[in-house]
Write a protein that holds these residues in place. Structure first.
Motif, PDB file in Angstrom:
ATOM      1  N   ASN A  64      28.352 -25.327  33.158  1.00  0.00           N
ATOM      2  CA  ASN A  64      28.529 -24.366  34.191  1.00  0.00           C
ATOM      3  C   ASN A  64      29.628 -24.389  35.251  1.00  0.00           C
ATOM      4  OD1 ASN A  64      26.026 -23.243  33.150  1.00  0.00           O
ATOM      5  ND2 ASN A  64      24.591 -24.671  34.908  1.00  0.00           N
ATOM      6  N   HIS A  65      29.961 -25.262  35.536  1.00  0.00           N
ATOM      7  CA  HIS A  65      31.361 -25.432  36.636  1.00  0.00           C
ATOM      8  C   HIS A  65      32.335 -24.897  36.045  1.00  0.00           C
ATOM      9  CE1 HIS A  65      33.866 -27.226  39.686  1.00  0.00           C
ATOM     10  NE2 HIS A  65      35.046 -27.574  38.510  1.00  0.00           N
ATOM     11  N   TYR A  66      32.709 -24.937  34.890  1.00  0.00           N
ATOM     12  CA  TYR A  66      33.938 -24.227  34.186  1.00  0.00           C
ATOM     13  C   TYR A  66      33.644 -22.956  34.030  1.00  0.00           C
ATOM     14  CZ  TYR A  66      35.299 -29.242  33.887  1.00  0.00           C
ATOM     15  OH  TYR A  66      35.961 -30.488  34.150  1.00  0.00           O
ATOM     16  N   LEU A  67      32.730 -22.452  33.561  1.00  0.00           N
ATOM     17  CA  LEU A  67      32.038 -21.216  33.036  1.00  0.00           C
ATOM     18  C   LEU A  67      32.074 -20.335  34.446  1.00  0.00           C
ATOM     19  CD1 LEU A  67      29.501 -21.607  30.799  1.00  0.00           C
ATOM     20  CD2 LEU A  67      31.405 -20.721  30.350  1.00  0.00           C
ATOM     21  N   GLN A  68      31.625 -20.738  35.745  1.00  0.00           N
ATOM     22  CA  GLN A  68      31.588 -20.156  36.668  1.00  0.00           C
ATOM     23  C   GLN A  68      32.776 -19.840  37.496  1.00  0.00           C
ATOM     24  OE1 GLN A  68      28.879 -22.640  39.152  1.00  0.00           O
ATOM     25  NE2 GLN A  68      27.008 -21.699  37.895  1.00  0.00           N
ATOM     26  N   MET A  69      33.855 -20.858  37.382  1.00  0.00           N
ATOM     27  CA  MET A  69      35.271 -20.682  37.724  1.00  0.00           C
ATOM     28  C   MET A  69      36.270 -19.847  36.761  1.00  0.00           C
ATOM     29  SD  MET A  69      36.145 -24.804  39.070  1.00  0.00           S
ATOM     30  CE  MET A  69      37.564 -24.315  39.046  1.00  0.00           C
ATOM     31  N   GLY A  70      35.581 -19.711  35.745  1.00  0.00           N
ATOM     32  CA  GLY A  70      36.341 -18.763  34.779  1.00  0.00           C
ATOM     33  C   GLY A  70      37.392 -19.435  34.103  1.00  0.00           C
ATOM     34  N   LYS A  71      37.179 -20.871  34.114  1.00  0.00           N
ATOM     35  CA  LYS A  71      38.067 -21.442  33.313  1.00  0.00           C
ATOM     36  C   LYS A  71      37.821 -21.587  31.809  1.00  0.00           C
ATOM     37  CE  LYS A  71      40.159 -24.330  37.025  1.00  0.00           C
ATOM     38  NZ  LYS A  71      40.440 -25.496  37.519  1.00  0.00           N
ATOM     39  N   LEU A  72      36.600 -21.632  31.493  1.00  0.00           N
ATOM     40  CA  LEU A  72      36.053 -21.472  30.081  1.00  0.00           C
ATOM     41  C   LEU A  72      35.136 -20.120  29.704  1.00  0.00           C
ATOM     42  CD1 LEU A  72      34.724 -25.130  29.391  1.00  0.00           C
ATOM     43  CD2 LEU A  72      36.673 -24.088  28.678  1.00  0.00           C
ATOM     44  N   LYS A  73      34.999 -19.843  28.664  1.00  0.00           N
ATOM     45  CA  LYS A  73      34.205 -18.501  28.300  1.00  0.00           C
ATOM     46  C   LYS A  73      33.395 -18.930  27.167  1.00  0.00           C
ATOM     47  CE  LYS A  73      35.009 -14.010  26.579  1.00  0.00           C
ATOM     48  NZ  LYS A  73      35.682 -13.011  25.919  1.00  0.00           N
ATOM     49  N   GLU A  74      32.219 -18.453  27.443  1.00  0.00           N
ATOM     50  CA  GLU A  74      30.738 -18.503  26.476  1.00  0.00           C
ATOM     51  C   GLU A  74      31.341 -17.690  25.575  1.00  0.00           C
ATOM     52  OE1 GLU A  74      26.257 -18.862  26.686  1.00  0.00           O
ATOM     53  OE2 GLU A  74      27.208 -17.741  28.040  1.00  0.00           O
ATOM     54  N   VAL A  75      31.331 -18.359  24.322  1.00  0.00           N
ATOM     55  CA  VAL A  75      31.738 -17.371  22.841  1.00  0.00           C
ATOM     56  C   VAL A  75      30.450 -16.949  22.096  1.00  0.00           C
ATOM     57  CG1 VAL A  75      34.038 -18.104  22.781  1.00  0.00           C
ATOM     58  CG2 VAL A  75      32.107 -19.461  21.533  1.00  0.00           C
ATOM     59  N   LEU A  76      29.417 -17.388  22.399  1.00  0.00           N
ATOM     60  CA  LEU A  76      28.046 -16.930  21.735  1.00  0.00           C
ATOM     61  C   LEU A  76      27.044 -16.998  22.904  1.00  0.00           C
ATOM     62  CD1 LEU A  76      28.121 -19.534  18.574  1.00  0.00           C
ATOM     63  CD2 LEU A  76      28.596 -17.046  18.645  1.00  0.00           C
ATOM     64  N   PRO A  77      26.905 -15.785  23.622  1.00  0.00           N
ATOM     65  CA  PRO A  77      26.084 -15.798  24.722  1.00  0.00           C
ATOM     66  C   PRO A  77      24.625 -15.671  24.538  1.00  0.00           C
ATOM     67  CG  PRO A  77      27.567 -13.686  24.629  1.00  0.00           C
ATOM     68  CD  PRO A  77      28.059 -14.887  23.572  1.00  0.00           C
ATOM     69  N   ASN A  78      24.485 -15.155  23.206  1.00  0.00           N
ATOM     70  CA  ASN A  78      23.162 -14.819  23.082  1.00  0.00           C
ATOM     71  C   ASN A  78      22.363 -15.958  21.940  1.00  0.00           C
ATOM     72  OD1 ASN A  78      23.016 -12.328  24.303  1.00  0.00           O
ATOM     73  ND2 ASN A  78      24.271 -11.389  22.680  1.00  0.00           N
ATOM     74  N   THR A  79      23.083 -17.056  22.030  1.00  0.00           N
ATOM     75  CA  THR A  79      22.548 -18.167  21.547  1.00  0.00           C
ATOM     76  C   THR A  79      22.053 -19.573  22.108  1.00  0.00           C
ATOM     77  OG1 THR A  79      24.573 -18.890  20.999  1.00  0.00           O
ATOM     78  CG2 THR A  79      24.096 -17.354  19.386  1.00  0.00           C
ATOM     79  N   THR A  80      21.314 -20.150  21.548  1.00  0.00           N
ATOM     80  CA  THR A  80      21.249 -21.590  22.336  1.00  0.00           C
ATOM     81  C   THR A  80      21.584 -22.486  21.273  1.00  0.00           C
ATOM     82  OG1 THR A  80      18.975 -21.612  21.518  1.00  0.00           O
ATOM     83  CG2 THR A  80      19.602 -20.681  23.892  1.00  0.00           C
ATOM     84  N   ALA A  81      21.511 -23.878  21.800  1.00  0.00           N
ATOM     85  CA  ALA A  81      21.615 -25.092  20.806  1.00  0.00           C
ATOM     86  C   ALA A  81      20.385 -25.864  21.087  1.00  0.00           C
ATOM     87  CB  ALA A  81      22.921 -25.885  21.138  1.00  0.00           C
ATOM     88  N   PRO A  82      19.800 -26.512  20.128  1.00  0.00           N
ATOM     89  CA  PRO A  82      18.635 -27.301  20.656  1.00  0.00           C
ATOM     90  C   PRO A  82      18.925 -28.462  21.638  1.00  0.00           C
ATOM     91  CG  PRO A  82      18.920 -27.300  18.153  1.00  0.00           C
ATOM     92  CD  PRO A  82      20.199 -26.580  18.721  1.00  0.00           C
ATOM     93  N   GLY A  83      18.140 -28.488  22.757  1.00  0.00           N
ATOM     94  CA  GLY A  83      18.307 -29.428  24.018  1.00  0.00           C
ATOM     95  C   GLY A  83      18.196 -30.835  23.315  1.00  0.00           C
ATOM     96  N   LYS A  84      19.003 -31.724  24.266  1.00  0.00           N
ATOM     97  CA  LYS A  84      18.884 -33.102  24.083  1.00  0.00           C
ATOM     98  C   LYS A  84      18.089 -33.860  25.007  1.00  0.00           C
ATOM     99  CE  LYS A  84      21.946 -33.289  20.671  1.00  0.00           C
ATOM    100  NZ  LYS A  84      21.694 -32.838  19.223  1.00  0.00           N
ATOM    101  N   THR A  85      17.132 -34.796  24.666  1.00  0.00           N
ATOM    102  CA  THR A  85      16.387 -35.434  25.665  1.00  0.00           C
ATOM    103  C   THR A  85      17.187 -36.802  26.519  1.00  0.00           C
ATOM    104  OG1 THR A  85      14.307 -35.016  24.302  1.00  0.00           O
ATOM    105  CG2 THR A  85      14.206 -36.712  25.980  1.00  0.00           C
ATOM    106  N   LEU A  86      16.989 -36.734  27.667  1.00  0.00           N
ATOM    107  CA  LEU A  86      17.585 -37.588  28.508  1.00  0.00           C
ATOM    108  C   LEU A  86      16.577 -38.845  29.131  1.00  0.00           C
ATOM    109  CD1 LEU A  86      19.993 -38.739  29.996  1.00  0.00           C
ATOM    110  CD2 LEU A  86      19.328 -37.524  31.844  1.00  0.00           C
ATOM    111  N   TRP A  87      16.600 -39.924  28.683  1.00  0.00           N
ATOM    112  CA  TRP A  87      15.679 -40.870  29.096  1.00  0.00           C
ATOM    113  C   TRP A  87      16.110 -41.679  30.084  1.00  0.00           C
ATOM    114  CZ3 TRP A  87      11.007 -40.457  26.970  1.00  0.00           C
ATOM    115  CH2 TRP A  87      10.756 -39.769  25.689  1.00  0.00           C
ATOM    116  N   ALA A  88      15.320 -41.827  31.134  1.00  0.00           N
ATOM    117  CA  ALA A  88      15.502 -42.969  32.089  1.00  0.00           C
ATOM    118  C   ALA A  88      14.742 -44.174  31.788  1.00  0.00           C
ATOM    119  CB  ALA A  88      15.262 -42.528  33.625  1.00  0.00           C
ATOM    120  N   VAL A  89      15.431 -45.258  31.633  1.00  0.00           N
ATOM    121  CA  VAL A  89      14.834 -46.560  31.215  1.00  0.00           C
ATOM    122  C   VAL A  89      14.993 -47.235  32.452  1.00  0.00           C
ATOM    123  CG1 VAL A  89      14.740 -48.420  29.624  1.00  0.00           C
ATOM    124  CG2 VAL A  89      15.376 -45.854  28.849  1.00  0.00           C
TER     125      VAL A  89
END
Length: 120
Positions: A64-89
């Motif tokens: 997000n930070h790099y996209l909002q600043m225009g430093k990176l560009k999203e190349v597949l805007p109409n796609t998603t990737a499966p999310g990863k789960t983050l666990w707090a132990v």
């Protein structure tokens, strides 16, 4: 650009990612991407992408930070990737320090806000 077009690009991969999975139009694509850089540090991959060395698959909170600043560009805007789960132990609630609970709550809230900003 379509998901399979990634096969023609230099993909900067995390060493834990043997393949990239992309979901487009409710269809999953498992891609055996290739590239000249594989690292176990996302900072290395982000810096390589910022220098224009290839395409990188990033989580929303990292991108997000790099996209909002225009430093990176999203190349597949109409796609998603499966999310990863983050666990707090942590130790059980009877032993949990207040600072641990505060950190978990802060992190969960910050990531939820980040996702909402990105989706807007």
């Amino acid at each position: 650009m379509a998901p399979h077009d990634l096969l023609q690009h230099n993909c900067l991969r995390h060493s834990s990612q043997q393949h990239w999975e992309v979901i487009a139009n409710s269809q999953s694509h498992l891609l055996d991407v290739k590239g000249n850089l594989q690292a176990n540090d996302m900072g290395v991959l982000i810096n390589a992408a910022l220098r224009g060395n290839g395409v990188v698959c990033l989580s929303t909170d990292l991108a997000n930070h790099y996209l909002q600043m225009g430093k990176l560009k999203e190349v597949l805007p109409n796609t998603t990737a499966p999310g990863k789960t983050l666990w707090a132990v942590y130790l059980s609630r009877s032993y949990q320090q207040t600072v641990v609970r505060a950190f978990i709550d802060f992190t969960a809230n910050a990531w939820q806000q980040d996702i909402k900003k990105w989706q807007a």
